[in-house]
Scaffold this motif. Structure first.
Motif, PDB file in Angstrom:
ATOM      1  N   THR A   1       0.831  -1.209   0.000  1.00 51.31           N
ATOM      2  CA  THR A   1       0.000   0.000   0.000  1.00 51.31           C
ATOM      3  C   THR A   1       0.859   1.248   0.000  1.00 51.31           C
ATOM      4  OG1 THR A   1      -1.744  -1.175   1.210  1.00 51.31           O
ATOM      5  CG2 THR A   1      -1.816   1.234   1.235  1.00 51.31           C
ATOM      6  N   VAL A   2       1.902   1.239   0.815  1.00 54.90           N
ATOM      7  CA  VAL A   2       2.823   2.386   0.850  1.00 54.90           C
ATOM      8  C   VAL A   2       3.514   2.546  -0.499  1.00 54.90           C
ATOM      9  CG1 VAL A   2       4.933   3.282   1.885  1.00 54.90           C
ATOM     10  CG2 VAL A   2       3.173   2.271   3.342  1.00 54.90           C
ATOM     11  N   ALA A   3       3.918   1.414  -1.113  1.00 58.52           N
ATOM     12  CA  ALA A   3       4.594   1.476  -2.414  1.00 58.52           C
ATOM     13  C   ALA A   3       3.664   2.041  -3.485  1.00 58.52           C
ATOM     14  CB  ALA A   3       5.080   0.087  -2.808  1.00 58.52           C
ATOM     15  N   ILE A   4       2.416   1.582  -3.472  1.00 60.46           N
ATOM     16  CA  ILE A   4       1.442   2.101  -4.444  1.00 60.46           C
ATOM     17  C   ILE A   4       1.219   3.588  -4.211  1.00 60.46           C
ATOM     18  CG2 ILE A   4      -0.984   2.014  -5.141  1.00 60.46           C
ATOM     19  CD1 ILE A   4      -0.882  -1.017  -4.534  1.00 60.46           C
ATOM     20  N   GLY A   5       1.111   3.972  -2.951  1.00 57.67           N
ATOM     21  CA  GLY A   5       0.931   5.389  -2.638  1.00 57.67           C
ATOM     22  C   GLY A   5       2.096   6.230  -3.118  1.00 57.67           C
ATOM     23  N   ARG A   6       3.312   5.721  -2.909  1.00 54.84           N
ATOM     24  CA  ARG A   6       4.483   6.463  -3.366  1.00 54.84           C
ATOM     25  C   ARG A   6       4.530   6.533  -4.894  1.00 54.84           C
ATOM     26  NH1 ARG A   6       8.796   3.817   0.894  1.00 54.84           N
ATOM     27  NH2 ARG A   6       8.372   5.258   2.634  1.00 54.84           N
ATOM     28  N   PHE A   7       4.111   5.440  -5.564  1.00 55.74           N
ATOM     29  CA  PHE A   7       4.087   5.443  -7.030  1.00 55.74           C
ATOM     30  C   PHE A   7       3.158   6.530  -7.555  1.00 55.74           C
ATOM     31  CE2 PHE A   7       1.748   4.009 -10.816  1.00 55.74           C
ATOM     32  CZ  PHE A   7       2.790   3.997 -11.747  1.00 55.74           C
ATOM     33  N   PHE A   8       1.943   6.580  -7.003  1.00 49.62           N
ATOM     34  CA  PHE A   8       0.999   7.600  -7.451  1.00 49.62           C
ATOM     35  C   PHE A   8       1.447   9.001  -7.045  1.00 49.62           C
ATOM     36  CE2 PHE A   8      -1.975   3.969  -7.794  1.00 49.62           C
ATOM     37  CZ  PHE A   8      -2.391   4.189  -9.101  1.00 49.62           C
ATOM     38  N   TRP A   9       2.143   9.101  -5.904  1.00 51.80           N
ATOM     39  CA  TRP A   9       2.670  10.401  -5.504  1.00 51.80           C
ATOM     40  C   TRP A   9       3.724  10.884  -6.494  1.00 51.80           C
ATOM     41  CZ3 TRP A   9       7.591  11.973  -3.586  1.00 51.80           C
ATOM     42  CH2 TRP A   9       7.614  13.285  -3.068  1.00 51.80           C
ATOM     43  N   GLU A  10       4.601   9.966  -6.907  1.00 54.78           N
ATOM     44  CA  GLU A  10       5.604  10.336  -7.904  1.00 54.78           C
ATOM     45  C   GLU A  10       4.952  10.671  -9.239  1.00 54.78           C
ATOM     46  OE1 GLU A  10       8.740  10.854  -7.664  1.00 54.78           O
ATOM     47  OE2 GLU A  10       9.087  10.192  -5.600  1.00 54.78           O
ATOM     48  N   MET A  11       3.911   9.881  -9.611  1.00 54.90           N
ATOM     49  CA  MET A  11       3.196  10.156 -10.859  1.00 54.90           C
ATOM     50  C   MET A  11       2.529  11.528 -10.799  1.00 54.90           C
ATOM     51  SD  MET A  11       0.090   7.999 -12.630  1.00 54.90           S
ATOM     52  CE  MET A  11       1.148   6.585 -12.922  1.00 54.90           C
ATOM     53  N   ASP A  12       1.920  11.826  -9.666  1.00 55.08           N
ATOM     54  CA  ASP A  12       1.269  13.118  -9.507  1.00 55.08           C
ATOM     55  C   ASP A  12       2.287  14.249  -9.578  1.00 55.08           C
ATOM     56  OD1 ASP A  12      -1.218  14.709  -8.589  1.00 55.08           O
ATOM     57  OD2 ASP A  12       0.287  15.252  -7.107  1.00 55.08           O
ATOM     58  N   LYS A  13       3.432  14.023  -8.913  1.00 52.61           N
ATOM     59  CA  LYS A  13       4.448  15.064  -8.889  1.00 52.61           C
ATOM     60  C   LYS A  13       5.102  15.255 -10.252  1.00 52.61           C
ATOM     61  CE  LYS A  13       8.413  14.222  -6.965  1.00 52.61           C
ATOM     62  NZ  LYS A  13       9.516  13.960  -5.997  1.00 52.61           N
ATOM     63  N   SER A  14       5.379  14.125 -10.941  1.00 54.55           N
ATOM     64  CA  SER A  14       6.133  14.212 -12.188  1.00 54.55           C
ATOM     65  C   SER A  14       5.252  14.494 -13.400  1.00 54.55           C
ATOM     66  CB  SER A  14       6.911  12.904 -12.413  1.00 54.55           C
ATOM     67  OG  SER A  14       7.749  12.633 -11.319  1.00 54.55           O
ATOM     68  N   ILE A  15       4.123  13.769 -13.503  1.00 53.66           N
ATOM     69  CA  ILE A  15       3.303  13.860 -14.717  1.00 53.66           C
ATOM     70  C   ILE A  15       2.195  14.902 -14.562  1.00 53.66           C
ATOM     71  CG2 ILE A  15       1.786  12.587 -16.275  1.00 53.66           C
ATOM     72  CD1 ILE A  15       3.373  10.075 -15.591  1.00 53.66           C
ATOM     73  N   VAL A  16       1.343  14.705 -13.561  1.00 56.01           N
ATOM     74  CA  VAL A  16       0.219  15.636 -13.404  1.00 56.01           C
ATOM     75  C   VAL A  16       0.723  17.040 -13.096  1.00 56.01           C
ATOM     76  CG1 VAL A  16      -1.877  16.150 -12.120  1.00 56.01           C
ATOM     77  CG2 VAL A  16      -1.294  13.770 -12.653  1.00 56.01           C
ATOM     78  N   ASP A  17       1.567  17.129 -12.068  1.00 56.85           N
ATOM     79  CA  ASP A  17       2.126  18.444 -11.745  1.00 56.85           C
ATOM     80  C   ASP A  17       2.981  18.971 -12.890  1.00 56.85           C
ATOM     81  OD1 ASP A  17       0.884  18.401  -9.366  1.00 56.85           O
ATOM     82  OD2 ASP A  17       2.668  18.176  -8.117  1.00 56.85           O
ATOM     83  N   GLY A  18       3.672  18.035 -13.617  1.00 55.81           N
ATOM     84  CA  GLY A  18       4.513  18.465 -14.745  1.00 55.81           C
ATOM     85  C   GLY A  18       3.692  19.120 -15.839  1.00 55.81           C
ATOM     86  N   ILE A  19       2.522  18.513 -16.170  1.00 55.09           N
ATOM     87  CA  ILE A  19       1.663  19.087 -17.200  1.00 55.09           C
ATOM     88  C   ILE A  19       1.121  20.441 -16.759  1.00 55.09           C
ATOM     89  CG2 ILE A  19      -0.519  18.783 -18.426  1.00 55.09           C
ATOM     90  CD1 ILE A  19       0.037  15.759 -18.369  1.00 55.09           C
ATOM     91  N   VAL A  20       0.651  20.478 -15.506  1.00 53.97           N
ATOM     92  CA  VAL A  20       0.120  21.739 -14.985  1.00 53.97           C
ATOM     93  C   VAL A  20       1.196  22.817 -14.977  1.00 53.97           C
ATOM     94  CG1 VAL A  20      -0.824  22.871 -12.935  1.00 53.97           C
ATOM     95  CG2 VAL A  20      -1.663  20.609 -13.607  1.00 53.97           C
ATOM     96  N   ASN A  21       2.392  22.446 -14.533  1.00 52.87           N
ATOM     97  CA  ASN A  21       3.489  23.423 -14.489  1.00 52.87           C
ATOM     98  C   ASN A  21       3.908  23.863 -15.889  1.00 52.87           C
ATOM     99  OD1 ASN A  21       3.552  23.295 -11.710  1.00 52.87           O
ATOM    100  ND2 ASN A  21       5.129  21.713 -11.642  1.00 52.87           N
ATOM    101  N   LEU A  22       3.864  22.907 -16.872  1.00 54.22           N
ATOM    102  CA  LEU A  22       4.205  23.257 -18.254  1.00 54.22           C
ATOM    103  C   LEU A  22       3.226  24.281 -18.805  1.00 54.22           C
ATOM    104  CD1 LEU A  22       5.869  22.819 -20.828  1.00 54.22           C
ATOM    105  CD2 LEU A  22       4.328  20.906 -21.384  1.00 54.22           C
ATOM    106  N   ILE A  23       1.937  24.040 -18.554  1.00 52.81           N
ATOM    107  CA  ILE A  23       0.922  24.999 -19.011  1.00 52.81           C
ATOM    108  C   ILE A  23       1.141  26.346 -18.345  1.00 52.81           C
ATOM    109  CG2 ILE A  23      -1.548  25.528 -18.984  1.00 52.81           C
ATOM    110  CD1 ILE A  23      -2.056  22.494 -19.190  1.00 52.81           C
TER     111      ILE A  23
END
Length: 666
Positions: free
Chosen positions: A599-621
């Motif tokens: 559960t912690v690993a999955i949480g960290r995976f989605f946290w990294e995805m949120d930080k890198s991809i979701v936040d990356g797209i938002v920050n790029l815009i």
């Protein structure tokens, strides 16, 4: 007076509100506010019980929410079952409040402690008085919140913080099942009212599959709250809270809520043989499983914690084998003698000023006579020795397992009864007989697991905080200031009076359901209910129960008092089994590997995805927008020649586009 039963939970609620706003000014006087509130609740509970005996159920509700043809009500109800429970909860809460007056005296957050106790008592009493299952669920969740606050009261201890989180999260698993069960019931009946639900079940308005599924989901809630296997792992770690909290939570309130839930929803369970079988086997496995771990624990409170889990398993076993009265009778008697044992352990801990390891104790019989005698009464009661309260209720559980269960359930119950007598008198002899060892154990926990998979210490420190941060916060003298070799002495009346009261109840509480008096409690609890005949054992079963209890006590006497059998005899004969029990079957490690880490690993995976991809797209815009704005901003620099040039170039582009579109360059 029965119409004023609503006052019973209101008194502790008022105490909570007073201490919430004025506790800082009251400090240690906060204890008197809490004691007065629970005393009033207990008095009203007694009056309500007397009025309910021979009377009828009283119910008062008002419409809370109405939509379509459905209406959700709120109010209170006094039945035979909750009239009994009101006495149990208010009485145990009252003696815990009194005991805590001295026990928590040196803690400068004593007003916070008493405010939490008030809120907890209010929540449990509200749960008991609830006239429908939705209101029960609301208070059910509030009880869980209060247990989190009380277990983690010394939040600056990492072990206490971890234990509070573990208790909160583990019980939430069961609560999800309970919530789903309520949703299904409402979907099928259009009501949360007990009477409507039972009528729908009796009239066949809910099909058998849904009845079984709903009963099992509701039982999952009981498994979490009442610490049944496999969700029992939170309760031993909850010993990190102050000992009065252990007595309150693990005797008459939170863990009793799960058993009470099965009792109050019993017609639903009776309608499903599958659900009853699951309940019975869960109880039997839990009772046996926890008793085996209690055999080897050396922390005085953890022995009692595993004992609590085991006794709750007995209650669930009885309910699963149609022993409605047997299970609830044991719920009542257990509340008294288990509160006595926990408060007795607290009295010992308070007197000896060192870690809770029973190998560091001994010889307290002559030094703490009241604590010793009352603790002995509690140990005899839980072992099922005649004529104490535990004998009568445990004998009915054995009868229920024998007559309505099967050979396996009965055998498990007998073996567990033997282990109960053995580990309780192991605890008694190690703590109160022999010579006082006063902490001369070189490394008392060298062979014990220190930290479990959740980060909570496996062997609890003494309830009086040890580290400097707690000394500063709670004004408790540091451990090194204590002389571990000083002679302990009996505590004050604030601590011994509750022990005497509970010991008296551990002696006489069984009289309310004596067989030669026609089982009065049974008649009271089953009046108006269609439960069928309740199981009763023959004389030979009572004799067998006594022989089993006596055998367990005799073995403990031979090993831990006379020394005729070496204390490590079984550990040397079966070291693998001993280590397995010491490590609690490695369940915490298994849960960590299977559930926590993934559960912690999955949480960290989605946290990294949120930080890198979701936040990356938002920050790029955001960066693109900002860059475009700055680019256009540079063109608006206030220079007329620049504006003129842009206008001319723009005009040329517009004219060129017009020519192209009209085909002049074609």
């Amino acid at each position: 007076m029965i119409q004023n039963a609503w006052l019973i939970p209101v008194f502790p609620l008022i105490a909570f509100l007073i201490l919430l706003f004025f506790g800082r000014f009251l400090k240690e006087k906060a204890s008197y506010v809490g004691i007065a509130a629970l005393a009033l609740s207990f008095i009203v509970s007694v009056l309500v019980l007397f009025e309910r005996i021979g009377g009828e159920t009283y119910k008062f509700v008002i419409e809370w929410i109405t939509f379509g043809e459905s209406a959700i009500t709120m109010g209170y109800e006094v039945t035979a079952l909750n009239a009994m429970m009101l006495i149990v909860v208010t009485l145990v809460s009252l003696v815990v409040h009194i005991f805590s007056r001295e026990y928590m005296h040196d803690d400068n957050r004593i007003h916070v402690f008493y405010s939490y106790l008030g809120l907890f008592s209010f929540s449990m009493l509200g749960l008991v008085l609830a006239p429908n299952v939705l209101q029960l669920f609301i208070f059910w969740e509030l009880v869980g919140l209060c247990s989190f606050l009380l277990v983690g009261f010394w939040y600056f201890k990492p072990e206490a913080a971890a234990a509070a989180k573990k208790a909160f999260l583990t019980t939430r698993i069961g609560d999800v099942g309970l919530l789903l069960g309520l949703v299904i019931l409402f979907n099928q009946t259009g009501s949360f009212d007990y009477g409507v639900i039972y009528a729908a079940v009796e009239n066949g308005l809910i099909n058998d599959t849904l009845i079984t599924a709903t009963a099992l989901l509701i039982f999952l809630g009981a498994v979490g709250k009442s610490a049944q296997f496999p969700l029992h792992v939170w309760l031993p770690d909850a010993m990190e809270g102050p000992t009065p909290v252990s007595a309150l939570i693990h005797a008459a309130t939170m863990v009793a809520a799960g058993v009470y839930l099965v009792g109050v929803m019993y017609p639903l369970f009776l309608a499903s043989s599958t659900a009853m079988t699951v309940v019975a086997y869960t109880g039997a496995i839990t009772a046996f499983f926890a008793a085996t771990m209690a055999l080897v624990m050396t922390d005085i409170k953890r022995v009692l914690a595993y004992s609590t889990i085991s006794q709750l398993g007995f209650m669930i076993l009885a309910l699963g084998t149609a022993g409605y009265v047997a299970g609830l009778f044991h719920l009542m008697t257990h509340a008294f003698f288990k509160a006595l044992l926990f408060l007795g352990a607290g009295s010992v801990i308070f007197a000896v000023h060192h870690r809770q390891d029973i190998r560091d104790m001994g010889g307290l019989w002559s030094k703490m006579k009241i604590t010793s005698v009352t603790f002995l009464i509690g140990a005899l009661a839980i072992a099922g020795v005649f004529p104490l309260a535990g004998f009568w209720s445990k004998e009915e559980i054995l009868a229920s397992a024998l007559l309505n269960g099967d050979g396996f359930l009965f055998a498990i119950a007998l073996i567990t009864a033997f282990m109960t007598a053995f580990y309780m008198f192991r605890l008694f002899f190690k703590t109160f007989t022999g010579e006082y060892r006063g902490g001369d154990h070189d490394d008392p926990h060298a062979d014990d697991p220190q930290v479990d998979a959740y980060g909570a210490a496996d062997v609890a420190e003494a309830d009086n905080p040890r580290d400097d941060s707690m000394d500063k916060e709670a004004h408790v003298p540091p451990a090194e200031d204590h002389d571990h070799h000083h002679s302990p002495e009996e505590n004050s009346g604030f601590m011994t009076l509750p022990l005497i009261v509970l010991a008296s109840l551990a002696v006489v509480a069984g009289l309310v359901n004596l067989p030669f008096m026609g089982h009065p409690l049974e008649g009271f609890l089953t009046e108006g209910l269609n439960l069928g005949a309740q199981p009763h054992g023959a004389l030979w079963l009572a004799i067998l129960s006594l022989v089993v209890a006596g055998s367990g006590i005799a073995l403990a006497w031979a090993m831990y008092y006379k020394g005729a059998i070496a204390e490590d005899f079984f550990a040397k004969k079966a070291p693998g089994v001993h280590n397995l029990l010491l490590n609690k079957y490695y369940l915490d490690e298994i849960y960590t590997a299977v559930f926590v880490r993934p559960t912690v690993a999955i949480g960290r995976f989605f946290w990294e995805m949120d930080k890198s991809i979701v936040d990356g797209i938002v920050n790029l815009i955001g960066r693109s927008t900002s860059s475009t704005g700055r680019s256009f901003g540079r063109r608006h620099n206030g220079q007329l020649q620049t504006y003129g040039l842009v206008s001319i170039l723009g005009g040329i582009v517009v004219i060129a586009l017009a020519f192209v579109l009209r085909g002049y360059f074609g």
